[in-house]
Motif scaffolding. Structure first.
Motif, PDB file in Angstrom:
ATOM      1  N   GLU A 185       0.477  -5.976 -51.525  1.00 34.29           N
ATOM      2  CA  GLU A 185      -0.190  -4.684 -51.443  1.00 34.29           C
ATOM      3  C   GLU A 185      -1.328  -4.813 -50.435  1.00 34.29           C
ATOM      4  OE1 GLU A 185       0.575  -1.880 -52.876  1.00 34.29           O
ATOM      5  OE2 GLU A 185       2.206  -2.624 -54.137  1.00 34.29           O
ATOM      6  N   PRO A 186      -1.315  -4.042 -49.353  1.00 34.08           N
ATOM      7  CA  PRO A 186      -2.361  -4.195 -48.334  1.00 34.08           C
ATOM      8  C   PRO A 186      -3.700  -3.634 -48.794  1.00 34.08           C
ATOM      9  CG  PRO A 186      -0.959  -2.336 -47.795  1.00 34.08           C
ATOM     10  CD  PRO A 186      -0.336  -2.994 -48.997  1.00 34.08           C
ATOM     11  N   LEU A 187      -4.739  -4.062 -48.111  1.00 37.62           N
ATOM     12  CA  LEU A 187      -6.049  -3.445 -48.248  1.00 37.62           C
ATOM     13  C   LEU A 187      -6.205  -2.418 -47.134  1.00 37.62           C
ATOM     14  CD1 LEU A 187      -8.353  -6.544 -48.913  1.00 37.62           C
ATOM     15  CD2 LEU A 187      -7.843  -4.708 -50.537  1.00 37.62           C
ATOM     16  N   TYR A 188      -6.815  -1.290 -47.468  1.00 40.97           N
ATOM     17  CA  TYR A 188      -7.115  -0.277 -46.465  1.00 40.97           C
ATOM     18  C   TYR A 188      -8.610  -0.278 -46.187  1.00 40.97           C
ATOM     19  CZ  TYR A 188      -2.335   1.169 -47.162  1.00 40.97           C
ATOM     20  OH  TYR A 188      -0.974   1.180 -47.226  1.00 40.97           O
ATOM     21  N   LEU A 189      -9.000   0.400 -45.116  1.00 42.93           N
ATOM     22  CA  LEU A 189     -10.379   0.307 -44.652  1.00 42.93           C
ATOM     23  C   LEU A 189     -10.957   1.682 -44.341  1.00 42.93           C
ATOM     24  CD1 LEU A 189     -12.659  -1.692 -43.741  1.00 42.93           C
ATOM     25  CD2 LEU A 189     -11.722  -1.500 -41.432  1.00 42.93           C
ATOM     26  N   TYR A 190     -12.150   1.923 -44.865  1.00 41.09           N
ATOM     27  CA  TYR A 190     -12.999   3.026 -44.405  1.00 41.09           C
ATOM     28  C   TYR A 190     -14.026   2.418 -43.468  1.00 41.09           C
ATOM     29  CZ  TYR A 190     -11.165   5.984 -48.172  1.00 41.09           C
ATOM     30  OH  TYR A 190     -10.360   6.708 -49.002  1.00 41.09           O
ATOM     31  N   HIS A 191     -14.028   2.853 -42.230  1.00 33.57           N
ATOM     32  CA  HIS A 191     -14.933   2.240 -41.260  1.00 33.57           C
ATOM     33  C   HIS A 191     -16.076   3.190 -40.924  1.00 33.57           C
ATOM     34  CE1 HIS A 191     -16.426  -0.429 -38.229  1.00 33.57           C
ATOM     35  NE2 HIS A 191     -15.344  -1.204 -38.279  1.00 33.57           N
ATOM     36  N   GLY A 192     -17.282   2.649 -40.950  1.00 29.81           N
ATOM     37  CA  GLY A 192     -18.463   3.426 -40.601  1.00 29.81           C
ATOM     38  C   GLY A 192     -18.848   3.266 -39.150  1.00 29.81           C
ATOM     39  N   VAL A 193     -19.729   4.158 -38.705  1.00 26.42           N
ATOM     40  CA  VAL A 193     -20.377   4.044 -37.396  1.00 26.42           C
ATOM     41  C   VAL A 193     -21.870   4.151 -37.659  1.00 26.42           C
ATOM     42  CG1 VAL A 193     -20.605   4.952 -35.065  1.00 26.42           C
ATOM     43  CG2 VAL A 193     -18.409   5.140 -36.268  1.00 26.42           C
ATOM     44  N   TRP A 194     -22.578   3.078 -37.428  1.00 22.51           N
ATOM     45  CA  TRP A 194     -23.995   2.987 -37.798  1.00 22.51           C
ATOM     46  C   TRP A 194     -24.872   3.723 -36.792  1.00 22.51           C
ATOM     47  CZ3 TRP A 194     -25.997   1.476 -42.242  1.00 22.51           C
ATOM     48  CH2 TRP A 194     -27.360   1.208 -42.337  1.00 22.51           C
ATOM     49  N   LEU A 232     -37.540  12.761 -35.719  1.00 22.12           N
ATOM     50  CA  LEU A 232     -37.128  13.853 -36.617  1.00 22.12           C
ATOM     51  C   LEU A 232     -36.177  14.818 -35.909  1.00 22.12           C
ATOM     52  CD1 LEU A 232     -40.484  14.656 -38.485  1.00 22.12           C
ATOM     53  CD2 LEU A 232     -38.641  13.104 -39.173  1.00 22.12           C
ATOM     54  N   ASP A 233     -35.340  14.262 -35.027  1.00 25.18           N
ATOM     55  CA  ASP A 233     -34.439  15.108 -34.247  1.00 25.18           C
ATOM     56  C   ASP A 233     -33.221  14.305 -33.811  1.00 25.18           C
ATOM     57  OD1 ASP A 233     -33.179  16.946 -32.653  1.00 25.18           O
ATOM     58  OD2 ASP A 233     -34.801  17.129 -31.189  1.00 25.18           O
ATOM     59  N   ALA A 234     -32.094  14.548 -34.472  1.00 23.59           N
ATOM     60  CA  ALA A 234     -30.868  13.844 -34.096  1.00 23.59           C
ATOM     61  C   ALA A 234     -30.378  14.258 -32.712  1.00 23.59           C
ATOM     62  CB  ALA A 234     -29.775  14.104 -35.137  1.00 23.59           C
ATOM     63  N   PHE A 235     -30.800  15.448 -32.240  1.00 26.17           N
ATOM     64  CA  PHE A 235     -30.395  15.912 -30.911  1.00 26.17           C
ATOM     65  C   PHE A 235     -31.144  15.214 -29.781  1.00 26.17           C
ATOM     66  CE2 PHE A 235     -28.919  19.744 -33.263  1.00 26.17           C
ATOM     67  CZ  PHE A 235     -27.613  19.775 -32.784  1.00 26.17           C
ATOM     68  N   ASN A 236     -32.106  14.399 -30.111  1.00 32.43           N
ATOM     69  CA  ASN A 236     -32.799  13.616 -29.085  1.00 32.43           C
ATOM     70  C   ASN A 236     -31.733  12.937 -28.215  1.00 32.43           C
ATOM     71  OD1 ASN A 236     -33.897  11.131 -27.879  1.00 32.43           O
ATOM     72  ND2 ASN A 236     -35.763  11.639 -28.987  1.00 32.43           N
ATOM     73  N   PRO A 237     -31.740  13.195 -26.893  1.00 31.54           N
ATOM     74  CA  PRO A 237     -30.650  12.687 -26.032  1.00 31.54           C
ATOM     75  C   PRO A 237     -30.428  11.187 -26.147  1.00 31.54           C
ATOM     76  CG  PRO A 237     -32.014  14.245 -24.827  1.00 31.54           C
ATOM     77  CD  PRO A 237     -32.720  14.002 -26.129  1.00 31.54           C
ATOM     78  N   GLU A 238     -31.506  10.449 -26.255  1.00 28.73           N
ATOM     79  CA  GLU A 238     -31.359   8.992 -26.342  1.00 28.73           C
ATOM     80  C   GLU A 238     -30.624   8.591 -27.618  1.00 28.73           C
ATOM     81  OE1 GLU A 238     -34.250   5.056 -26.455  1.00 28.73           O
ATOM     82  OE2 GLU A 238     -34.956   6.892 -25.484  1.00 28.73           O
ATOM     83  N   ILE A 239     -30.946   9.280 -28.727  1.00 29.10           N
ATOM     84  CA  ILE A 239     -30.291   8.991 -30.005  1.00 29.10           C
ATOM     85  C   ILE A 239     -28.817   9.364 -29.942  1.00 29.10           C
ATOM     86  CG2 ILE A 239     -30.198   9.662 -32.435  1.00 29.10           C
ATOM     87  CD1 ILE A 239     -33.266   9.915 -32.349  1.00 29.10           C
ATOM     88  N   THR A 240     -28.535  10.579 -29.469  1.00 31.13           N
ATOM     89  CA  THR A 240     -27.151  11.063 -29.440  1.00 31.13           C
ATOM     90  C   THR A 240     -26.279  10.234 -28.505  1.00 31.13           C
ATOM     91  OG1 THR A 240     -27.838  13.318 -29.974  1.00 31.13           O
ATOM     92  CG2 THR A 240     -25.688  13.049 -28.934  1.00 31.13           C
ATOM     93  N   GLU A 241     -26.784   9.937 -27.336  1.00 28.53           N
ATOM     94  CA  GLU A 241     -25.988   9.164 -26.380  1.00 28.53           C
ATOM     95  C   GLU A 241     -25.683   7.769 -26.916  1.00 28.53           C
ATOM     96  OE1 GLU A 241     -28.189   9.248 -22.754  1.00 28.53           O
ATOM     97  OE2 GLU A 241     -28.017  11.435 -22.543  1.00 28.53           O
ATOM     98  N   ARG A 242     -26.661   7.167 -27.536  1.00 26.36           N
ATOM     99  CA  ARG A 242     -26.441   5.824 -28.081  1.00 26.36           C
ATOM    100  C   ARG A 242     -25.424   5.860 -29.219  1.00 26.36           C
ATOM    101  NH1 ARG A 242     -31.304   1.659 -29.902  1.00 26.36           N
ATOM    102  NH2 ARG A 242     -29.947  -0.100 -30.412  1.00 26.36           N
ATOM    103  N   PHE A 243     -25.527   6.895 -30.056  1.00 22.58           N
ATOM    104  CA  PHE A 243     -24.579   7.000 -31.176  1.00 22.58           C
ATOM    105  C   PHE A 243     -23.165   7.263 -30.669  1.00 22.58           C
ATOM    106  CE2 PHE A 243     -22.509   9.463 -34.623  1.00 22.58           C
ATOM    107  CZ  PHE A 243     -22.499   8.468 -35.584  1.00 22.58           C
ATOM    108  N   GLN A 244     -23.033   8.112 -29.676  1.00 25.19           N
ATOM    109  CA  GLN A 244     -21.699   8.414 -29.166  1.00 25.19           C
ATOM    110  C   GLN A 244     -21.061   7.202 -28.489  1.00 25.19           C
ATOM    111  OE1 GLN A 244     -22.166  11.991 -26.812  1.00 25.19           O
ATOM    112  NE2 GLN A 244     -22.127  13.304 -28.640  1.00 25.19           N
ATOM    113  N   ALA A 245     -21.884   6.381 -27.870  1.00 23.82           N
ATOM    114  CA  ALA A 245     -21.360   5.132 -27.313  1.00 23.82           C
ATOM    115  C   ALA A 245     -20.882   4.218 -28.432  1.00 23.82           C
ATOM    116  CB  ALA A 245     -22.439   4.439 -26.475  1.00 23.82           C
ATOM    117  N   GLU A 246     -21.618   4.226 -29.536  1.00 23.81           N
ATOM    118  CA  GLU A 246     -21.214   3.422 -30.694  1.00 23.81           C
ATOM    119  C   GLU A 246     -19.907   3.941 -31.278  1.00 23.81           C
ATOM    120  OE1 GLU A 246     -22.095   0.143 -33.327  1.00 23.81           O
ATOM    121  OE2 GLU A 246     -22.950   0.778 -31.398  1.00 23.81           O
ATOM    122  N   VAL A 247     -19.744   5.253 -31.343  1.00 19.92           N
ATOM    123  CA  VAL A 247     -18.495   5.853 -31.839  1.00 19.92           C
ATOM    124  C   VAL A 247     -17.306   5.344 -31.029  1.00 19.92           C
ATOM    125  CG1 VAL A 247     -17.190   8.010 -31.942  1.00 19.92           C
ATOM    126  CG2 VAL A 247     -19.521   7.939 -32.843  1.00 19.92           C
TER     127      VAL A 247
END
Length: 646
Positions: free
Chosen positions: A58-67, A77-92
């Motif tokens: 029986e295999p194991l399945y995976l839920y994978h996060g993006v930190w 206090l702003d997820a739209f901050n370009p530096e935050i968003t660009e870094r996160f999208q690169a991580e995605v």
């Protein structure tokens, strides 16, 4: 599954291929069917995961996060901050490439890296991006972007979304688009969420932050096209916090499928009813720790829970998750995490040194089903001591010797009694005294006609009652909550009075819907529990502190380092002069002065050791800690629970 093991912080990505191989087998043997990771692991994780599934029935399945890093979010206090968003999208994009075995990740501090050539995508059954969202940020974004409106993406769109939901929809749309365009595949989409930002109004919640903001998965939708596989909601839900769970009558008086009151099941029902998509309980659990942080009205507390109780309670909660119609549940967590902190102990240790010792008083470190503690001394009354320092010895009387040892988690004491001296404990009390500070402490008559300055006193009465107390002017709890925070009343003569050792449970608060005042609460953690603490024994209880065997005459005691005010025993760092330097006070010591005797029930000495030289216990400092893997009792209970689950 986290990223840390003893001696390392998560960002060091130090778990080896052999460890991953071993852990996946044990997880599979536990009858679990899925694993969740929060961030990128080293290549060994993906190689071991694929290798396990290649041969597993029986295999194991995976839920994978993006930190996403929390600090920039809480600062801007702003997820739209370009530096935050660009870094996160690169991580995605990086994580998508990794699970498809098509990534070379360059080394950067605090992150896993390497060549990722193993395609595990057939076993990745869901994306779970982000972290527990800071409610102040979510609220601030609503104020900063009042006219943002909804998002219309290629595969994901929003309806009546707030700005944070809009931002999340954009990230999920990017993820789905990138994976489909690059690898011609897609899997269910979700984001990390928690009770603090749920979509349910909680009028009984006393903390403004815990009910000030909402991130509602219902407002994020996938377009009805052939390739789209849909959304599911992911929530971290524990039974003891936030406080409304323990206060709100619609939860505390909710009757579950067993016919019992159950606040956890009551909340799960509300949560499930409030969503138009499947809900995964992406974190749930109970720590098998000695220290406690929050109480639950039904005993499902955050701490002071044995390994056996951990297994029973987590099984109970898992049944609730299924009975209330959720998608499933992910037990937090696989392995103990020594680097973690807890709010009611975090000011009493050295934050930079946490991974190098195991703090039994910090419950966040003991959520795992896999322990790393050595149990150098088994605490079962059997003389299997290989090391240790003989502190005191004499021939006559009931008490013959006292020996001391330690490891990464405990200080151990062995008191050898004359087995022929039957039931000495009915007439005498056993006392231990410890001195950490030089020329300070409470003067006690530890020896005949000779005083000893004690910072701590452990008294064992009738082998049924045992209590470790601390000198009042060396009491971190008292200093913290009286001198610093003014939350508890003053006590007299703290320089000459021993205090019970306590941990805070909650600060005084007012329940907003009823205006009821709930007082400051704490509990005494210096009370010791009698019983066998050998994990290999059938009567093992992980909460036991001391045991006496009448046949061998051996009394064994284990004391968590923090109960002796250790901030970092690996470097011999202890709490310093609280009254002079405050809660941050620290000192490095060479050894601990120790004294011991027997007293009658009136406190008079009836047996004492020679006082010509006070014994000292010293130990070798260490860098990387020694540790031994051990599956907790809870593992085997959950193995049975999962095995019986259809």
């Amino acid at each position: 599954m986290g990223m840390a093991k003893p001696g390392t912080f998560p960002g060091e990505a130090a778990i080896t291929r052999a460890e991953y191989d071993r852990w996946f087998k044990e997880i599979g043997d536990m009858n679990a069917n899925a694993v969740r990771v929060y961030t990128l692991h080293p290549p060994a994780f993906y190689d071991a995961f694929a290798a396990y599934n290649a041969s597993a029935i029986e295999p194991l399945y995976l839920y994978h996060g993006v930190w996403i890093d929390e600090e920039p979010l809480t600062k801007s206090l702003d997820a739209f901050n370009p530096e935050i968003t660009e870094r996160f999208q690169a991580e995605v994009k990086k994580i998508v490439d990794v699970v498809h075995g098509d990534a070379v990740v360059e080394q950067q501090p605090g992150h896993a890296y390497g060549n990722y050539k193993t395609d595990i995508s057939p076993y990745v059954i869901g994306w779970m991006v982000g972290i527990e969202w800071y409610p102040v940020m979510v609220d601030q974004m609503e104020q900063d972007y009042p006219d943002l409106g909804d998002y219309q993406g290629q595969y994901v769109y929003t309806k009546n979304a707030n700005p944070m939901e809009n931002w999340l929809a954009q990230q999920l749309d990017l993820l789905a688009s990138y994976e489909l365009d690059t690898y011609k595949s897609m899997r269910p989409l979700s984001f990390t969420n928690w009770v603090t930002t749920d979509n349910i109004d909680q009028p009984a919640e006393p903390s403004v932050q815990e009910d000030m903001a909402t991130v509602d998965p219902n407002h994020i939708k996938t377009k009805d096209v052939t390739d789209t596989v849909g959304m599911f909601a992911s929530y971290h839900v524990y039974p003891y916090y936030p406080d409304f769970l323990n206060l709100e009558e619609r939860y505390t008086e909710y009757v579950d499928h067993r016919g019992e009151f159950n606040n956890y099941a009551g909340y799960l029902k509300d949560l499930n009813d409030s969503h138009d998509m499947p809900v995964l309980i992406a974190e749930f659990g109970i720590p098998a720790s000695r220290g406690m942080t929050h109480e639950n009205p039904f005993g499902w507390n955050q701490g002071f829970i044995s390994e056996k109780e951990q297994g029973e309670i987590v099984s109970h909660m898992y049944e609730d998750i299924l009975e209330e119609g959720m998608l499933g549940g992910m037990v937090f967590t696989w392995q103990d995490e020594w680097f973690k902190r807890t709010w009611n102990t975090m000011d009493y240790d050295n934050p930079n040194e946490r991974p190098f010792w195991s703090n039994a008083q910090t419950n966040e470190q003991q959520f795992g089903l896999l322990s790393f503690d050595r149990h150098k001394v088994k605490v079962d009354g059997i003389d299997d001591w290989k090391d240790g320092k003989l502190l005191y010895e004499k021939d006559a009387g009931a008490l013959n010797s006292v020996t001391m040892d330690s490891d990464e988690r405990y200080v151990y004491i062995k008191a050898q009694f004359d087995p022929a001296n039957e039931q000495w404990w009915t007439e005498k009390d056993f006392n231990l005294y410890f001195s950490i500070r030089n020329n300070k402490g409470i003067a006690v008559e530890a020896f005949e006609k000779t005083e000893f300055l004690a910072d701590f006193q452990l008294k064992i009465e009738n082998l049924e009652q045992a209590q470790l107390q601390v000198a009042g002017d060396y009491d971190s709890f008292y200093y913290d909550y009286h001198e610093r925070l003014k939350m508890i009343p003053a006590e007299e003569n703290i320089e000459t009075t021993f205090h019970p050792i306590r941990l805070a449970l909650n600060k005084e608060f007012v329940r907003p819907d009823t205006k009821e005042t709930v007082p400051f609460a704490s509990y005494e953690t210096g009370v010791f529990q009698f019983g066998i603490a050998n994990p290999e024994h059938e009567d093992y209880d992980s909460l036991n502190d001391y045991y006496y065997d009448e046949n061998t005459g051996i009394l064994e005691i284990r004391i968590p380092w923090m109960l002796l005010n250790a901030k970092d025993p690996a470097k011999r760092e202890f709490t310093g002069d609280l009254q002079k330097d405050g809660i941050e006070a620290s000192q490095t010591i060479k050894d601990i002065d120790v004294a011991s005797n027997l007293t009658d029930k009136n406190g008079n000495i009836v047996e004492a050791f020679d006082s010509k030289k006070v014994a000292q216990y010293s130990w070798e400092t260490w860098g990387l800690p020694q540790s031994e893997e051990r599956l907790k009792q809870s593992y085997y209970i959950l193995q049975e629970t999962f095995g019986e689950t259809e």
